[in-house]
Design a protein around this motif. Sequence first.
Motif, PDB file in Angstrom:
ATOM      1  N   LYS A  46       0.836  -1.210   0.000  1.00  0.00           N
ATOM      2  CA  LYS A  46       0.000   0.000   0.000  1.00  0.00           C
ATOM      3  C   LYS A  46       0.867   1.256   0.000  1.00  0.00           C
ATOM      4  N   SER A  47       1.914   1.244   0.810  1.00  0.00           N
ATOM      5  CA  SER A  47       2.821   2.390   0.875  1.00  0.00           C
ATOM      6  C   SER A  47       3.498   2.633  -0.477  1.00  0.00           C
ATOM      7  N   ASP A  48       3.965   1.569  -1.099  1.00  0.00           N
ATOM      8  CA  ASP A  48       4.617   1.694  -2.409  1.00  0.00           C
ATOM      9  C   ASP A  48       3.633   2.204  -3.464  1.00  0.00           C
ATOM     10  N   ALA A  49       2.398   1.711  -3.419  1.00  0.00           N
ATOM     11  CA  ALA A  49       1.383   2.145  -4.384  1.00  0.00           C
ATOM     12  C   ALA A  49       1.082   3.631  -4.213  1.00  0.00           C
ATOM     13  N   GLN A  50       1.031   4.093  -2.970  1.00  0.00           N
ATOM     14  CA  GLN A  50       0.777   5.511  -2.714  1.00  0.00           C
ATOM     15  C   GLN A  50       1.925   6.378  -3.236  1.00  0.00           C
ATOM     16  N   LYS A  51       3.150   5.899  -3.082  1.00  0.00           N
ATOM     17  CA  LYS A  51       4.313   6.654  -3.583  1.00  0.00           C
ATOM     18  C   LYS A  51       4.276   6.746  -5.111  1.00  0.00           C
ATOM     19  N   ILE A  52       3.956   5.637  -5.741  1.00  0.00           N
ATOM     20  CA  ILE A  52       3.885   5.615  -7.209  1.00  0.00           C
ATOM     21  C   ILE A  52       2.749   6.516  -7.693  1.00  0.00           C
ATOM     22  N   GLU A  53       1.615   6.447  -7.016  1.00  0.00           N
ATOM     23  CA  GLU A  53       0.467   7.269  -7.399  1.00  0.00           C
ATOM     24  C   GLU A  53       0.797   8.751  -7.228  1.00  0.00           C
ATOM     25  N   ALA A  55       3.677  10.091  -7.525  1.00  0.00           N
ATOM     26  CA  ALA A  55       4.645  10.475  -8.539  1.00  0.00           C
ATOM     27  C   ALA A  55       3.965  10.756  -9.889  1.00  0.00           C
ATOM     28  N   TRP A  56       2.806  10.207 -10.121  1.00  0.00           N
ATOM     29  CA  TRP A  56       2.094  10.394 -11.376  1.00  0.00           C
ATOM     30  C   TRP A  56       1.397  11.713 -11.324  1.00  0.00           C
TER      31      TRP A  56
END
Length: 56
Positions: A46-53, A55-56
């Motif tokens: 979840k943390s990684d997905a939030q970081k990627i989101e 960045a977009w």
Amino acid sequence: MSIDTYKLTSMEEPSVEVLSQLMREAAEEAAQKRAEATAKFFSQLKSDAQKIEAAW
């Protein structure tokens, strides 16, 4: 022989009761560690997905 005095290196075979308790305790510990690892995995995901989101 009780669970408190049994040593896995003992030359003596454990009783059915002692072996059963050892197996039960091992299963409980494995289930707890699995639950902790699963929670940690999904938290990191979840943390990684939030970081990627972000960045977009």
